[in-house]
Design an enzyme around this catalytic site. Structure first.
Site, PDB file in Angstrom:
ATOM      1  N   SER A 125     -16.985  11.638 -28.520  1.00 57.19           N
ATOM      2  CA  SER A 125     -18.387  11.231 -28.407  1.00 57.19           C
ATOM      3  C   SER A 125     -18.548   9.722 -28.379  1.00 57.19           C
ATOM      4  O   SER A 125     -17.695   8.970 -28.846  1.00 57.19           O
ATOM      5  CB  SER A 125     -19.192  11.797 -29.579  1.00 57.19           C
ATOM      6  OG  SER A 125     -19.027  13.183 -29.679  1.00 57.19           O
TER       7      SER A 125
HETATM    8  N1  SAH Z   1     -15.837  15.584 -32.431  1.00 59.78           N
HETATM    9  C1  SAH Z   1     -14.872  15.338 -31.361  1.00 59.78           C
HETATM   10  C2  SAH Z   1     -15.467  15.535 -29.994  1.00 59.78           C
HETATM   11  C3  SAH Z   1     -15.511  16.953 -29.678  1.00 59.78           C
HETATM   12  S1  SAH Z   1     -15.849  17.480 -28.020  1.00 59.78           S
HETATM   13  C4  SAH Z   1     -14.245  13.979 -31.481  1.00 59.78           C
HETATM   14  O1  SAH Z   1     -14.575  13.230 -32.413  1.00 59.78           O
HETATM   15  O2  SAH Z   1     -13.388  13.672 -30.676  1.00 59.78           O
HETATM   16  C5  SAH Z   1     -16.269  19.160 -28.435  1.00 59.78           C
HETATM   17  C6  SAH Z   1     -15.121  20.011 -28.858  1.00 59.78           C
HETATM   18  O3  SAH Z   1     -15.642  21.259 -29.280  1.00 59.78           O
HETATM   19  C7  SAH Z   1     -14.138  20.313 -27.744  1.00 59.78           C
HETATM   20  O4  SAH Z   1     -12.870  19.837 -28.089  1.00 59.78           O
HETATM   21  C8  SAH Z   1     -14.178  21.851 -27.625  1.00 59.78           C
HETATM   22  O5  SAH Z   1     -12.924  22.430 -27.357  1.00 59.78           O
HETATM   23  C9  SAH Z   1     -14.692  22.243 -29.008  1.00 59.78           C
HETATM   24  N2  SAH Z   1     -15.334  23.565 -29.106  1.00 59.78           N
HETATM   25  C10 SAH Z   1     -16.165  24.169 -28.226  1.00 59.78           C
HETATM   26  N3  SAH Z   1     -16.590  25.363 -28.714  1.00 59.78           N
HETATM   27  C11 SAH Z   1     -16.017  25.506 -29.943  1.00 59.78           C
HETATM   28  C12 SAH Z   1     -16.057  26.535 -30.941  1.00 59.78           C
HETATM   29  N4  SAH Z   1     -16.785  27.640 -30.800  1.00 59.78           N
HETATM   30  N5  SAH Z   1     -15.333  26.337 -32.082  1.00 59.78           N
HETATM   31  C13 SAH Z   1     -14.590  25.230 -32.232  1.00 59.78           C
HETATM   32  N6  SAH Z   1     -14.504  24.239 -31.334  1.00 59.78           N
HETATM   33  C14 SAH Z   1     -15.214  24.363 -30.191  1.00 59.78           C
END
Ligand code: SAH
Length: 211
Positions: free
Chosen positions: A59
């Site tokens: 993000s």
């Molecule tokens: N917080 C992260 C950015 C995450 S991007 C950082 O600091 O880098 C969003 C992430 O959510 C992705 O990696 C995706 O694979 C994950 N995601 C999507 N649906 C999900 C679910 N149901 N449970 C866990 N992770 C999930």
């Protein structure tokens, strides 16, 4: 400009909109460059999201700061993150809370996030490969929950894993754009605040979007 200087400048900019000094201090400590692919090193402290592979993104720093501030962490909390991704947000949470549980559905990202967090010496974060059930029920209840992927609605399953008085911060809207909501769980009617528009990759799974 060196990365240290770039980080300090970014945090100074964030300080114009973010008032929680603890959040700003955490962002000044965590080296974002270690959580991104090395090709983007020079962009580590630009205020924008960056690709981390597998179609996912780390993000934008302003959004990380805004969401973290909304969690109102004082130091003693148990926090759940949905979507560990690079592990950067988890590191920020680990700086500010007592215990952090973060789940991620892509195993390769879980592995790399764990490695960086270990290398940085965090001992209060556990990263898990997500189960079918949204969240991490085994560790519930949590004082704060942060969802870093966009959902079609506020999942009841997550509200169930939250303490009364606890905060859930989640982007809710369409697959392409969302509103950042802060939901405070109350015994009767939950308090819902809108923190503004945002764009997240979709939250996948039961109660959310299809892959
Ligand atoms: N917080 C992260 C950015 C995450 S991007 C950082 O600091 O880098 C969003 C992430 O959510 C992705 O990696 C995706 O694979 C994950 N995601 C999507 N649906 C999900 C679910 N149901 N449970 C866990 N992770 C999930």
């Amino acid at each position: 400009m060196g990365l240290e200087t770039a980080r300090a400048r970014l945090v100074e900019c964030l300080g114009q909109e973010i008032s929680d000094k603890r959040v700003l201090a955490a962002m000044a400590r965590v080296p974002r460059e270690l959580f991104i692919p090395s090709d983007y090193y020079h962009s580590a402290y630009e205020d924008r999201p960056l690709s981390i592979g597998f179609g996912q993104t780390i993000s934008q720093p302003f959004i990380v700061a805004l969401m973290t501030q909304a969690l109102e962490l004082k130091g003693g909390e148990r926090v759940l993150e949905i979507g560990a991704g690079s592990g950067y947000q988890a590191a920020i949470l680990a700086e500010l809370a007592k215990w952090v549980v973060s789940v991620e559905r892509i195993p390769q990202l879980v592995e790399s996030a764990r490695q960086v967090l270990d290398k940085l010496g965090y001992t209060n974060v556990e990263i898990h490969v997500a189960e079918k059930t949204l969240g991490w029920v085994a560790g519930a209840p949590y004082d704060a929950i942060i969802v870093t992927a966009g959902a079609p609605r506020t999942p009841n399953l997550l509200l169930k894993q939250l303490t009364f008085g606890g905060r859930l911060v989640i982007p809710v809207g369409s697959r392409w754009e969302q509103e950042l909501l802060k939901v405070t769980k109350k015994t009767r009617r939950n308090l819902i605040e809108n923190l503004g528009g945002c764009r997240f990759v979709p939250l996948i799974g039961e109660g959310a979007w299809e892959e």
